[in-house]
Every structure is written in structure tokens, then in C-alpha cells.
Scaffold this active site. Structure first.
Site, PDB file in Angstrom:
ATOM      1  N   ARG A 147       0.735 -11.461  12.432  1.00 12.18           N
ATOM      2  CA  ARG A 147       0.924 -10.042  12.139  1.00 12.18           C
ATOM      3  C   ARG A 147       1.820  -9.362  13.158  1.00 12.18           C
ATOM      4  NH1 ARG A 147      -4.108  -9.257   9.092  1.00 12.18           N
ATOM      5  NH2 ARG A 147      -4.197  -7.203   8.165  1.00 12.18           N
ATOM      6  N   ARG A 194      -3.602   1.784   9.252  1.00  8.27           N
ATOM      7  CA  ARG A 194      -3.260   0.370   9.028  1.00  8.27           C
ATOM      8  C   ARG A 194      -1.854   0.246   8.447  1.00  8.27           C
ATOM      9  NH1 ARG A 194      -7.974  -1.372   5.386  1.00  8.27           N
ATOM     10  NH2 ARG A 194      -6.929  -3.381   5.267  1.00  8.27           N
ATOM     11  N   LYS A 200      -3.251 -10.454  -0.808  1.00  8.12           N
ATOM     12  CA  LYS A 200      -3.180 -11.730  -0.081  1.00  8.12           C
ATOM     13  C   LYS A 200      -4.477 -12.531  -0.232  1.00  8.12           C
ATOM     14  CE  LYS A 200      -2.358  -9.671   3.857  1.00  8.12           C
ATOM     15  NZ  LYS A 200      -2.363  -8.256   3.384  1.00  8.12           N
ATOM     16  N   ARG A 246     -15.346  -2.343   2.804  1.00  7.52           N
ATOM     17  CA  ARG A 246     -15.023  -2.632   4.202  1.00  7.52           C
ATOM     18  C   ARG A 246     -14.973  -1.337   5.014  1.00  7.52           C
ATOM     19  NH1 ARG A 246      -9.878  -6.653   4.077  1.00  7.52           N
ATOM     20  NH2 ARG A 246      -9.355  -5.289   5.825  1.00  7.52           N
ATOM     21  N   ARG A 288     -11.448  -1.447  -3.707  1.00  9.27           N
ATOM     22  CA  ARG A 288     -11.819  -2.806  -3.277  1.00  9.27           C
ATOM     23  C   ARG A 288     -13.288  -2.870  -2.847  1.00  9.27           C
ATOM     24  NH1 ARG A 288      -8.198  -5.973   0.972  1.00  9.27           N
ATOM     25  NH2 ARG A 288      -8.386  -4.069   2.210  1.00  9.27           N
TER      26      ARG A 288
HETATM   27  P1  ADP Z   1      -5.196  -8.048   0.926  1.00 14.46           P
HETATM   28  O1  ADP Z   1      -5.924  -9.340   1.228  1.00 14.46           O
HETATM   29  O2  ADP Z   1      -3.705  -8.210   0.887  1.00 14.46           O
HETATM   30  O3  ADP Z   1      -5.626  -6.915   1.809  1.00 14.46           O
HETATM   31  P2  ADP Z   1      -6.813  -8.091  -1.515  1.00 14.46           P
HETATM   32  O4  ADP Z   1      -6.573  -9.458  -2.037  1.00 14.46           O
HETATM   33  O5  ADP Z   1      -8.129  -7.819  -0.858  1.00 14.46           O
HETATM   34  O6  ADP Z   1      -5.587  -7.621  -0.562  1.00 14.46           O
HETATM   35  O7  ADP Z   1      -6.599  -7.078  -2.739  1.00 14.46           O
HETATM   36  C1  ADP Z   1      -6.788  -5.673  -2.585  1.00 14.46           C
HETATM   37  C2  ADP Z   1      -7.452  -5.113  -3.843  1.00 14.46           C
HETATM   38  O8  ADP Z   1      -6.546  -5.188  -4.934  1.00 14.46           O
HETATM   39  C3  ADP Z   1      -8.719  -5.849  -4.290  1.00 14.46           C
HETATM   40  O9  ADP Z   1      -9.610  -4.896  -4.820  1.00 14.46           O
HETATM   41  C4  ADP Z   1      -8.202  -6.808  -5.373  1.00 14.46           C
HETATM   42  O10 ADP Z   1      -9.226  -7.094  -6.329  1.00 14.46           O
HETATM   43  C5  ADP Z   1      -7.065  -6.004  -5.990  1.00 14.46           C
HETATM   44  N1  ADP Z   1      -5.925  -6.810  -6.456  1.00 14.46           N
HETATM   45  C6  ADP Z   1      -5.362  -7.870  -5.809  1.00 14.46           C
HETATM   46  N2  ADP Z   1      -4.295  -8.342  -6.497  1.00 14.46           N
HETATM   47  C7  ADP Z   1      -4.181  -7.544  -7.590  1.00 14.46           C
HETATM   48  C8  ADP Z   1      -3.270  -7.509  -8.711  1.00 14.46           C
HETATM   49  N3  ADP Z   1      -2.243  -8.391  -8.805  1.00 14.46           N
HETATM   50  N4  ADP Z   1      -3.447  -6.559  -9.643  1.00 14.46           N
HETATM   51  C9  ADP Z   1      -4.456  -5.662  -9.546  1.00 14.46           C
HETATM   52  N5  ADP Z   1      -5.359  -5.646  -8.542  1.00 14.46           N
HETATM   53  C10 ADP Z   1      -5.222  -6.578  -7.572  1.00 14.46           C
HETATM   54  P1  AMP Z   2      -7.325  -8.105   6.947  1.00 14.77           P
HETATM   55  O1  AMP Z   2      -8.638  -8.606   6.439  1.00 14.77           O
HETATM   56  O2  AMP Z   2      -6.271  -9.161   6.978  1.00 14.77           O
HETATM   57  O3  AMP Z   2      -6.881  -6.836   6.277  1.00 14.77           O
HETATM   58  O4  AMP Z   2      -7.572  -7.725   8.507  1.00 14.77           O
HETATM   59  C1  AMP Z   2      -8.495  -6.729   8.871  1.00 14.77           C
HETATM   60  C2  AMP Z   2      -8.233  -6.295  10.305  1.00 14.77           C
HETATM   61  O5  AMP Z   2      -8.436  -7.381  11.208  1.00 14.77           O
HETATM   62  C3  AMP Z   2      -6.808  -5.810  10.609  1.00 14.77           C
HETATM   63  O6  AMP Z   2      -6.598  -4.446  10.270  1.00 14.77           O
HETATM   64  C4  AMP Z   2      -6.722  -6.039  12.123  1.00 14.77           C
HETATM   65  O7  AMP Z   2      -7.409  -5.031  12.837  1.00 14.77           O
HETATM   66  C5  AMP Z   2      -7.504  -7.346  12.288  1.00 14.77           C
HETATM   67  N1  AMP Z   2      -6.621  -8.527  12.172  1.00 14.77           N
HETATM   68  C6  AMP Z   2      -6.651  -9.478  11.208  1.00 14.77           C
HETATM   69  N2  AMP Z   2      -5.707 -10.398  11.423  1.00 14.77           N
HETATM   70  C7  AMP Z   2      -5.045 -10.018  12.545  1.00 14.77           C
HETATM   71  C8  AMP Z   2      -3.941 -10.529  13.267  1.00 14.77           C
HETATM   72  N3  AMP Z   2      -3.303 -11.649  12.874  1.00 14.77           N
HETATM   73  N4  AMP Z   2      -3.527  -9.862  14.373  1.00 14.77           N
HETATM   74  C9  AMP Z   2      -4.160  -8.756  14.791  1.00 14.77           C
HETATM   75  N5  AMP Z   2      -5.189  -8.196  14.151  1.00 14.77           N
HETATM   76  C10 AMP Z   2      -5.648  -8.817  13.036  1.00 14.77           C
END
Ligand code: ADP
Ligand code: AMP
Length: 220
Positions: A88, A171, A13, A160, A127
């Protein structure tokens, strides 16, 4: 354009939001980034939220809704926005629908990135993020140019706190229990666009843009 990005943790995302925000000229609003910034700044909200995020739990709806409804009226979001990580829970989705309705606004689409559990675990374990500008890397497939350093702002990359394996398991459990119903919420209202998130980053971006264009009658 007003968009939501849905999908499990690690679906891509944040990565897609980075590209879509440039492509569509709308700001990315990530509740996860906002909470991490607040924690890094040591604010009361940040400290409170960290008690939940470090355990892989969701932050209470009221805290999140305060955060989002303070951010959305800012001028840069007047013409649209891309929400990453919100809503969420069905409660958040309902409150957000009322917030939009009260202002005579509507959502264009909710994009759901679909990925397998194995992919999630693999992506999250590799990541690294920039705590300064929120750029996201994968140490194997999207590594930074200079070791552990952000390409954009040269800050040191970090893993993270909630990307440790035991927190990731929680999660994913919470995602299935509390966030999967949000997908049905938008499907039932005819707003859901389902996208295969397994493909390379650029192909996923193109698939989203194409789906939005179809959904919008080719206006993009
Ligand atoms: P989210 O925001 O949904 O938690 P991220 O955008 O942080 O996910 O992506 C999670 C990990 O996967 C990161 O290390 C990112 O660089 C990698 N990633 C994201 N999209 C892809 C893809 N289409 N193919 C391979 N790796 C990806
Ligand atoms: P994310 O960066 O989107 O993976 O979010 C990291 C963490 O922040 C999540 O695991 C939750 O603990 C908290 N968080 C982010 N967005 C929300 C939301 N919309 N509602 C509740 N918790 C959230």
C-alpha cells in the site's frame, strides 16, 4: 502464480480474491483480515494496529512487512499467492520486490481494480463482513441468505469499525496520497493489468482471468 490486487477501499479486492483463490488454487493473503484477526484476538500487534486502522491511517510499513514476510514462506503459499491490500506504499512495494528477488522469485501481475468514487462510497456503506471466515456481503446486491448471518459459517455479520463515513473519507485521502503511487510503480515495471471494477462481480472475475491469460501467453 504470484499476484497482487490493487484498488481503492471498496473496489472489490476481497470479493474478487475470494473467487480467484478458488479459480487459481492459490491462497488469499489479506493484510486487512490479518490485522482485524489480530485485533479480535487482542494481541499486542492487533491493539497497536487498531490505533491506525480505526482512524483510517496506514499501519507503519515495518509492522506490515513483518506480518507479510512471516506469512509468505508458509507451505500453502509455496506455489503462489494472491495479495489483497498489500503493498500500500511504494516503500512496501520496494521491500517486497527485494524479498522476492532475494528468493529468486518474481511477481506475475498486479491487478488494479478501477472504480469511481461514488461506487466506493455506495459499496462501503452497504458492506457487511463475517469476522470469523472473512466472507464479504453487500446488503443490497449480495445479501446473505439469512438476515445478518454468514452463509458460509453462520456467524453474525458486522460492519467494519473503519467503514463509518468519516473514516472512509480519510481512507480515500490516504489511498490517493500513499497507495496510488504504487500503481505507477507496477505500471513502470510492465506488470500492471487494469480492470474495470464497476461491472458485476462475476464479470470482473472473468475479466481478470482473461487478462491474466493474455498476460501469461494463454497458459491459464
Ligand atoms: P475491498 O476489499 O476492495 O475493500 P470488498 O471486496 O470488501 O472491497 O467490496 C466492497 C463492497 O462492495 C462489499 O459490500 C462487496 O460485497 C461489494 N462489491 C464488491 N464487488 C462488487 C461488484 N463488482 N459489484 C457490486 N458490489 C460489489
Ligand atoms: P483493508 O481490509 O485492506 O481495507 O485494510 C484495512 C486497514 O488495515 C487499512 O485501512 C489500514 O489501516 C490497514 N492496512 C491493511 N493493509 C495495510 C498495508 N499494506 N499497509 C498499511 N496498512 C494496512
Amino acid at each position: 502464480m504470484r499476484l497482487i490486487l490493487l484498488g481503492p477501499p471498496g473496489a472489490g479486492k476481497g470479493t474478487q480474491a475470494q473467487f480467484l483463490t478458488e479459480r487459481l488454487q492459490i491462497p488469499k493473503i489479506s493484510t486487512g483480515d490479518m490485522l482485524r484477526d489480530a485485533a479480535d484476538d487482542g494481541t499486542a500487534l492487533g491493539r497497536q494496529a487498531k490505533q491506525f486502522t480505526d482512524l483510517g491511517r496506514l499501519v507503519p510499513d515495518e509492522m506490515i512487512l513483518d506480518l507479510v514476510t512471516e506469512r509468505l514462506p508458509q507451505p500453502d503459499a509455496a506455489a503462489g499467492f494472491l495479495l489483497d491490500g498489500f503493498p500500500r506504499t511504494v516503500g512496501q512495494a520496494e521491500s517486497f520486490s527485494s524479498w522476492l528477488r532475494d528468493r529468486g522469485l518474481s511477481l506475475d501481475a498486479a491487478v488494479d481494480l478501477k472504480v469511481r468514487d461514488e461506487t466506493i462510497v455506495e459499496r462501503i456503506s452497504h458492506r457487511r463482513v463475517c469476522p470469523e471466515c472473512h466472507d464479504t456481503y453487500h446488503m443490497l446486491t449480495r445479501p446473505p441468505i439469512v438476515d445478518e448471518t454468514c452463509d458460509v459459517c453462520a456467524h453474525k455479520l458486522v460492519q467494519r469499525d473503519d467503514d463509518r463515513a468519516e473514516v472512509v473519507r480519510e481512507r480515500l485521502r490516504v489511498y490517493q496520497e500513499r497507495t496510488e503511487p504504487v500503481i505507477s510503480y507496477y505500471r513502470d515495471r510492465g506488470m500492471l493489468l487494469e480492470i474495470d471494477g464497476e461491472r458485476p462481480v462475476g464479470e470482473v472475475t472473468e475479466a481478470i482471468v482473461a487478462a491474466l491469460a493474455r498476460g501469461k501467453g494463454g497458459q491459464l
